[in-house]
Design a protein around this motif. Structure first.
Motif, PDB file in Angstrom:
ATOM      1  N   VAL A  51       0.862  -1.184   0.000  1.00 43.20           N
ATOM      2  CA  VAL A  51       0.000   0.000   0.000  1.00 43.20           C
ATOM      3  C   VAL A  51       0.896   1.230   0.000  1.00 43.20           C
ATOM      4  CG1 VAL A  51      -1.725   1.331   1.276  1.00 43.20           C
ATOM      5  CG2 VAL A  51      -1.871  -1.173   1.229  1.00 43.20           C
ATOM      6  N   PHE A  52       0.791   2.034  -1.039  1.00 44.02           N
ATOM      7  CA  PHE A  52       1.555   3.278  -1.141  1.00 44.02           C
ATOM      8  C   PHE A  52       0.712   4.431  -0.610  1.00 44.02           C
ATOM      9  CE2 PHE A  52       3.556   0.998  -4.815  1.00 44.02           C
ATOM     10  CZ  PHE A  52       4.848   0.969  -4.325  1.00 44.02           C
ATOM     11  N   ILE A  53       1.291   5.221   0.290  1.00 44.69           N
ATOM     12  CA  ILE A  53       0.646   6.459   0.721  1.00 44.69           C
ATOM     13  C   ILE A  53       1.351   7.603  -0.005  1.00 44.69           C
ATOM     14  CG2 ILE A  53       0.039   7.937   2.671  1.00 44.69           C
ATOM     15  CD1 ILE A  53       0.497   5.473   4.487  1.00 44.69           C
ATOM     16  N   ILE A  54       0.622   8.258  -0.902  1.00 43.62           N
ATOM     17  CA  ILE A  54       1.214   9.326  -1.710  1.00 43.62           C
ATOM     18  C   ILE A  54       0.277  10.533  -1.725  1.00 43.62           C
ATOM     19  CG2 ILE A  54       2.530   7.736  -3.171  1.00 43.62           C
ATOM     20  CD1 ILE A  54       0.376   8.088  -5.336  1.00 43.62           C
ATOM     21  N   LYS A  55       0.706  11.564  -2.427  1.00 46.08           N
ATOM     22  CA  LYS A  55      -0.157  12.724  -2.685  1.00 46.08           C
ATOM     23  C   LYS A  55      -0.700  12.615  -4.102  1.00 46.08           C
ATOM     24  CE  LYS A  55       2.272  16.168   0.120  1.00 46.08           C
ATOM     25  NZ  LYS A  55       3.159  17.341   0.017  1.00 46.08           N
ATOM     26  N   HIS A  56      -1.875  13.168  -4.333  1.00 46.11           N
ATOM     27  CA  HIS A  56      -2.443  13.177  -5.683  1.00 46.11           C
ATOM     28  C   HIS A  56      -1.481  13.841  -6.674  1.00 46.11           C
ATOM     29  CE1 HIS A  56      -6.398  11.465  -5.127  1.00 46.11           C
ATOM     30  NE2 HIS A  56      -6.583  12.191  -4.048  1.00 46.11           N
ATOM     31  N   TYR A  78      -3.130   2.192  -3.833  1.00 42.44           N
ATOM     32  CA  TYR A  78      -2.705   3.563  -3.533  1.00 42.44           C
ATOM     33  C   TYR A  78      -3.718   4.226  -2.618  1.00 42.44           C
ATOM     34  CZ  TYR A  78       0.275   2.826  -7.598  1.00 42.44           C
ATOM     35  OH  TYR A  78       1.192   2.319  -8.470  1.00 42.44           O
ATOM     36  N   VAL A  79      -3.214   4.943  -1.630  1.00 40.21           N
ATOM     37  CA  VAL A  79      -4.072   5.812  -0.829  1.00 40.21           C
ATOM     38  C   VAL A  79      -3.407   7.183  -0.789  1.00 40.21           C
ATOM     39  CG1 VAL A  79      -4.995   3.936   0.572  1.00 40.21           C
ATOM     40  CG2 VAL A  79      -2.981   5.163   1.362  1.00 40.21           C
ATOM     41  N   PHE A  80      -4.181   8.194  -0.446  1.00 39.36           N
ATOM     42  CA  PHE A  80      -3.682   9.563  -0.564  1.00 39.36           C
ATOM     43  C   PHE A  80      -3.742  10.277   0.776  1.00 39.36           C
ATOM     44  CE2 PHE A  80      -5.291   8.122  -4.616  1.00 39.36           C
ATOM     45  CZ  PHE A  80      -4.220   8.395  -5.457  1.00 39.36           C
ATOM     46  N   GLN A  81      -2.593  10.827   1.149  1.00 41.42           N
ATOM     47  CA  GLN A  81      -2.530  11.669   2.341  1.00 41.42           C
ATOM     48  C   GLN A  81      -2.605  13.120   1.884  1.00 41.42           C
ATOM     49  OE1 GLN A  81       1.141  11.788   4.610  1.00 41.42           O
ATOM     50  NE2 GLN A  81       0.120  12.591   6.428  1.00 41.42           N
ATOM     51  N   GLU A  82      -3.745  13.703   2.106  1.00 42.29           N
ATOM     52  CA  GLU A  82      -3.948  15.111   1.767  1.00 42.29           C
ATOM     53  C   GLU A  82      -4.334  15.870   3.033  1.00 42.29           C
ATOM     54  OE1 GLU A  82      -3.166  16.204  -1.128  1.00 42.29           O
ATOM     55  OE2 GLU A  82      -3.192  14.394  -2.371  1.00 42.29           O
ATOM     56  N   LEU A  83      -4.029  17.153   3.040  1.00 36.96           N
ATOM     57  CA  LEU A  83      -4.304  17.967   4.227  1.00 36.96           C
ATOM     58  C   LEU A  83      -5.777  17.933   4.632  1.00 36.96           C
ATOM     59  CD1 LEU A  83      -2.151  21.206   3.867  1.00 36.96           C
ATOM     60  CD2 LEU A  83      -2.001  19.450   5.628  1.00 36.96           C
ATOM     61  N   ASP A  84      -6.665  17.880   3.638  1.00 32.93           N
ATOM     62  CA  ASP A  84      -8.086  17.962   3.971  1.00 32.93           C
ATOM     63  C   ASP A  84      -8.703  16.606   4.322  1.00 32.93           C
ATOM     64  OD1 ASP A  84      -8.063  16.811   1.485  1.00 32.93           O
ATOM     65  OD2 ASP A  84      -9.334  18.321   0.512  1.00 32.93           O
ATOM     66  N   LYS A  85      -7.868  15.569   4.426  1.00 28.57           N
ATOM     67  CA  LYS A  85      -8.377  14.253   4.810  1.00 28.57           C
ATOM     68  C   LYS A  85      -8.483  14.221   6.339  1.00 28.57           C
ATOM     69  CE  LYS A  85      -8.207   9.644   2.906  1.00 28.57           C
ATOM     70  NZ  LYS A  85      -7.494   8.708   2.040  1.00 28.57           N
ATOM     71  N   LEU A  86      -9.546  14.853   6.820  1.00 30.42           N
ATOM     72  CA  LEU A  86      -9.742  15.053   8.255  1.00 30.42           C
ATOM     73  C   LEU A  86     -11.099  14.493   8.670  1.00 30.42           C
ATOM     74  CD1 LEU A  86      -8.522  18.765   8.528  1.00 30.42           C
ATOM     75  CD2 LEU A  86      -7.272  16.727   9.236  1.00 30.42           C
ATOM     76  N   PRO A  87     -11.256  14.184   9.956  1.00 33.68           N
ATOM     77  CA  PRO A  87     -12.567  13.713  10.420  1.00 33.68           C
ATOM     78  C   PRO A  87     -13.639  14.782  10.177  1.00 33.68           C
ATOM     79  CG  PRO A  87     -10.875  13.424  12.116  1.00 33.68           C
ATOM     80  CD  PRO A  87     -10.264  14.238  11.037  1.00 33.68           C
TER      81      PRO A  87
END
Length: 307
Positions: A51-56, A78-87
């Protein structure tokens, strides 16, 4: 449950000290990048999914550089760590550009992970021994009255660069090789034969014993860590982010440390004599390239990894 563990690779960091997208920077004449070697070692050790954690923003380049190449050999997601990925109900602090840290990165991968899993950085060369040890552990690990986690411990002197400072989690281990606590030292330098750290921009230095063990963010977890990250990330957003809204980070080792001190978890150290290689600075790259060339010449790796 598939006994083959999953490998989660954190590749969304900015690489500010390196000055470029080092996650996909070619490291040898054959065009391999550092993650190639981690994945090659992981597949050999028995990991069944990456599983790769990347940015779009780097998705296209990242898939071309590594993802498409390895998809023939192992399951890839692939999954994406973005700033707006918030609860729900939370928003990004105004002016914030920095990612929310390694704990948030792994939390972003929650839906892609089923069973036991390991976590590594994209830009570190860990060596085969670490992957073999963590894979063996994860194939049978299960929680009982406590969460049963593990990490690969590296000897400090095997993890330093000649070209500046590094950040390392310095570990305090009990007599049974279980982690008691972890101290994040954000500026460790090699001074002659010694390693020293400073917490006041170099005004004073504290020597670290040569036989210290450090964590290089090569963790082994059961699925339970994901719920803990989810709950504790909200606490971080509510209570801790206010102190440093632009740069405060939710670090994976801090969560592990909290769980240890609350008596909820153990973390077994799996020691390795492997030498870490990494490109923290551009000046590190020739040294890493030479080390990898040497490993290939000794037959540790095929000249062309994926052929």
């Amino acid at each position: 449950m598939d006994p083959k563990p999953t490998l989660v690779i954190m590749a969304a960091g900015m690489g500010s000290r390196y000055g470029g997208l080092k996650q996909i920077d070619k490291i040898d004449e054959e065009g391999d990048i550092i993650i190639d070697f981690s994945i090659f070692d992981a597949v050999k050790a028995g990991f069944g999914k990456i599983v790769f954690i990347i940015k779009h923003a780097i998705e296209k380049e990242f898939k071309e550089a590594i993802g498409d190449k390895i998809a023939r050999y192992v399951d890839v997601e692939y999954v994406f760590q973005e700033l707006d990925k918030l609860p729900e109900g939370y928003s990004v602090p105004e002016g914030r550009e920095k990612p929310f840290g390694t704990g948030h990165a792994v939390l972003c991968a929650k839906n892609a992970i089923e069973g036991n899993f390991a976590v590594i950085n994209a830009d570190d060369f860990y060596g085969r021994g670490g992957f073999e040890k963590i894979a063996e552990y994860l194939k049978t690990a299960k929680d009982d009255d406590k969460y049963r986690y593990a990490f690969v411990g590296y000897e400090l002197h095997n993890t330093l660069t000649e070209n500046g400072y590094v950040s390392r989690g310095v570990c305090v281990i009990d007599e049974n090789s279980y982690l008691e606590t972890i101290h994040e030292r954000t500026r460790i330098e090699k001074h002659g034969e010694d390693a020293e750290y400073t917490e006041n921009d170099g005004k004073t230095w504290v020597r670290l014993p040569k036989d210290s063990y450090v964590s290089m963010n090569m963790w082994g977890f059961t699925h339970s860590i994901l719920d803990e990250l989810e709950n504790r990330f909200k606490v971080f957003l509510d209570e801790k982010l206010a102190d440093n809204p632009l740069k405060g980070e939710f670090f994976l080792p801090f969560v592990v440390d909290e769980l240890l001190h609350e008596g909820k978890a153990t973390a077994k150290m799996l020691p390795t004599p492997d030498v870490w290689h990494g490109v923290t600075y551009k000046e590190d790259k020739p040294l890493v390239s030479a080390a990898i060339k040497d490993l290939k010449s000794k037959g540790e790796y095929p000249v062309k990894l994926w052929e």
